[in-house]
Design a protein around this motif. Structure first.
Motif, PDB file in Angstrom:
ATOM      1  N   LYS A 106      -1.600   1.699   7.926  1.00 28.27           N
ATOM      2  CA  LYS A 106      -1.512   0.646   8.940  1.00 28.27           C
ATOM      3  C   LYS A 106      -2.420  -0.501   8.500  1.00 28.27           C
ATOM      4  N   VAL A 107      -1.828  -1.671   8.337  1.00 31.34           N
ATOM      5  CA  VAL A 107      -2.592  -2.871   7.970  1.00 31.34           C
ATOM      6  C   VAL A 107      -2.365  -3.886   9.079  1.00 31.34           C
ATOM      7  N   GLU A 108      -3.463  -4.317   9.691  1.00 31.25           N
ATOM      8  CA  GLU A 108      -3.383  -5.269  10.798  1.00 31.25           C
ATOM      9  C   GLU A 108      -4.328  -6.437  10.557  1.00 31.25           C
ATOM     10  N   LYS A 109      -3.913  -7.571  11.065  1.00 33.19           N
ATOM     11  CA  LYS A 109      -4.792  -8.738  11.043  1.00 33.19           C
ATOM     12  C   LYS A 109      -5.906  -8.484  12.055  1.00 33.19           C
ATOM     13  N   TYR A 110      -7.132  -8.679  11.613  1.00 34.64           N
ATOM     14  CA  TYR A 110      -8.274  -8.516  12.512  1.00 34.64           C
ATOM     15  C   TYR A 110      -8.325  -9.720  13.433  1.00 34.64           C
ATOM     16  N   THR A 111      -8.297  -9.439  14.716  1.00 34.89           N
ATOM     17  CA  THR A 111      -8.330 -10.538  15.678  1.00 34.89           C
ATOM     18  C   THR A 111      -9.629 -10.486  16.468  1.00 34.89           C
ATOM     19  N   PRO A 137       4.378  11.588  -6.588  1.00 32.13           N
ATOM     20  CA  PRO A 137       5.538  11.611  -5.681  1.00 32.13           C
ATOM     21  C   PRO A 137       5.904  12.989  -5.105  1.00 32.13           C
ATOM     22  N   GLY A 138       5.669  14.065  -5.830  1.00 33.55           N
ATOM     23  CA  GLY A 138       6.027  15.390  -5.326  1.00 33.55           C
ATOM     24  C   GLY A 138       5.063  15.936  -4.289  1.00 33.55           C
ATOM     25  N   LYS A 139       3.843  15.414  -4.288  1.00 33.88           N
ATOM     26  CA  LYS A 139       2.807  15.964  -3.405  1.00 33.88           C
ATOM     27  C   LYS A 139       2.331  14.994  -2.331  1.00 33.88           C
ATOM     28  N   ILE A 140       2.453  13.695  -2.604  1.00 35.38           N
ATOM     29  CA  ILE A 140       1.923  12.696  -1.679  1.00 35.38           C
ATOM     30  C   ILE A 140       3.031  11.714  -1.318  1.00 35.38           C
ATOM     31  N   SER A 141       3.194  11.474  -0.029  1.00 37.31           N
ATOM     32  CA  SER A 141       4.127  10.447   0.414  1.00 37.31           C
ATOM     33  C   SER A 141       3.462   9.623   1.499  1.00 37.31           C
ATOM     34  N   ALA A 142       3.848   8.367   1.567  1.00 41.51           N
ATOM     35  CA  ALA A 142       3.234   7.451   2.525  1.00 41.51           C
ATOM     36  C   ALA A 142       4.308   6.733   3.322  1.00 41.51           C
ATOM     37  N   GLY A 143       3.941   6.346   4.517  1.00 40.39           N
ATOM     38  CA  GLY A 143       4.835   5.606   5.394  1.00 40.39           C
ATOM     39  C   GLY A 143       4.080   5.115   6.598  1.00 40.39           C
ATOM     40  N   THR A 144       4.824   4.605   7.571  1.00 37.03           N
ATOM     41  CA  THR A 144       4.192   4.099   8.790  1.00 37.03           C
ATOM     42  C   THR A 144       4.164   5.146   9.891  1.00 37.03           C
ATOM     43  N   LEU A 202       0.829  -1.211   0.000  1.00 31.70           N
ATOM     44  CA  LEU A 202       0.000   0.000   0.000  1.00 31.70           C
ATOM     45  C   LEU A 202       0.861   1.257   0.000  1.00 31.70           C
ATOM     46  N   ILE A 203       1.922   1.250   0.788  1.00 32.16           N
ATOM     47  CA  ILE A 203       2.828   2.407   0.831  1.00 32.16           C
ATOM     48  C   ILE A 203       3.454   2.628  -0.546  1.00 32.16           C
ATOM     49  N   ALA A 204       3.886   1.551  -1.196  1.00 30.02           N
ATOM     50  CA  ALA A 204       4.467   1.667  -2.541  1.00 30.02           C
ATOM     51  C   ALA A 204       3.447   2.220  -3.527  1.00 30.02           C
ATOM     52  N   TYR A 205       2.197   1.741  -3.453  1.00 33.63           N
ATOM     53  CA  TYR A 205       1.142   2.245  -4.348  1.00 33.63           C
ATOM     54  C   TYR A 205       0.901   3.733  -4.127  1.00 33.63           C
TER      55      TYR A 205
END
Length: 161
Positions: free
Chosen positions: A108-113, A87-94, A78-81
């Motif tokens: 944030k991607v989590e396994k639903y428990t 790239p100049g206006k939007i950046s993603a990370g944790t 998702l971060i890569a997408y």
């Protein structure tokens, strides 16, 4: 003193406010109020634009999540997408701390428990997107979460393993 005769000019006494003074004061007050309103409207217009862009970006990301297979919905993918969108206006990370563009997206991607104890298959993930923008020394943040569930075909593949 004969050479210079003093001429007395009778002036009217000023009793109260003259109509022109009142009109000028009202006009100046009106101009001040209008200028203030225009400034506030411009600021609110920009805030609405930021919110609209945030919702549009979140929608685009969640549409991508919906089209992707369950196994492909990972934090790194998702971060890569998102980093490929603009790239100049939007950046993603944790974390927002490491991002430098005007539009920062925390993924944030989590396994639903479930709350029940025991061994469970990984059938549902929680995808949380937080988008942050700064304007006028204020930070505007939108956070949206969505569940991604495995399709019936993907569940069959998991059970076969």
């Amino acid at each position: 003193m004969d050479k210079y005769k003093l001429i007395r000019v009778k002036s009217k006494k000023q009793n109260g406010i003259v109509v022109t003074d009142a009109i000028i004061a009202i006009f100046l007050l009106f101009v001040g109020i209008i200028t203030s309103l225009i400034g506030k409207i411009s600021t609110e217009k920009y805030k609405i634009k930021i919110n609209s862009q945030q919702i549009s970006l979140a929608t685009q990301i969640f549409e991508y999540v919906e089209k992707s297979s369950y196994e492909d919905v990972t934090q790194d993918k998702l971060i890569a997408y998102i980093n490929e969108i603009d790239p100049g206006k939007i950046s993603a990370g944790t974390s927002f701390d490491t991002l430098t563009t005007p539009n920062k997206v925390k993924v944030k991607v989590e396994k639903y428990t479930p709350t029940e104890e025991g061994e469970h298959l990984d059938l549902v993930k929680t995808v949380t997107i937080s988008i942050e923008n700064e304007f006028d020394n204020k930070t505007y943040k939108t956070e949206i979460s969505r569940l991604k569930k495995a399709s019936s075909q993907e569940v069959k593949k998991m059970l076969e393993k």
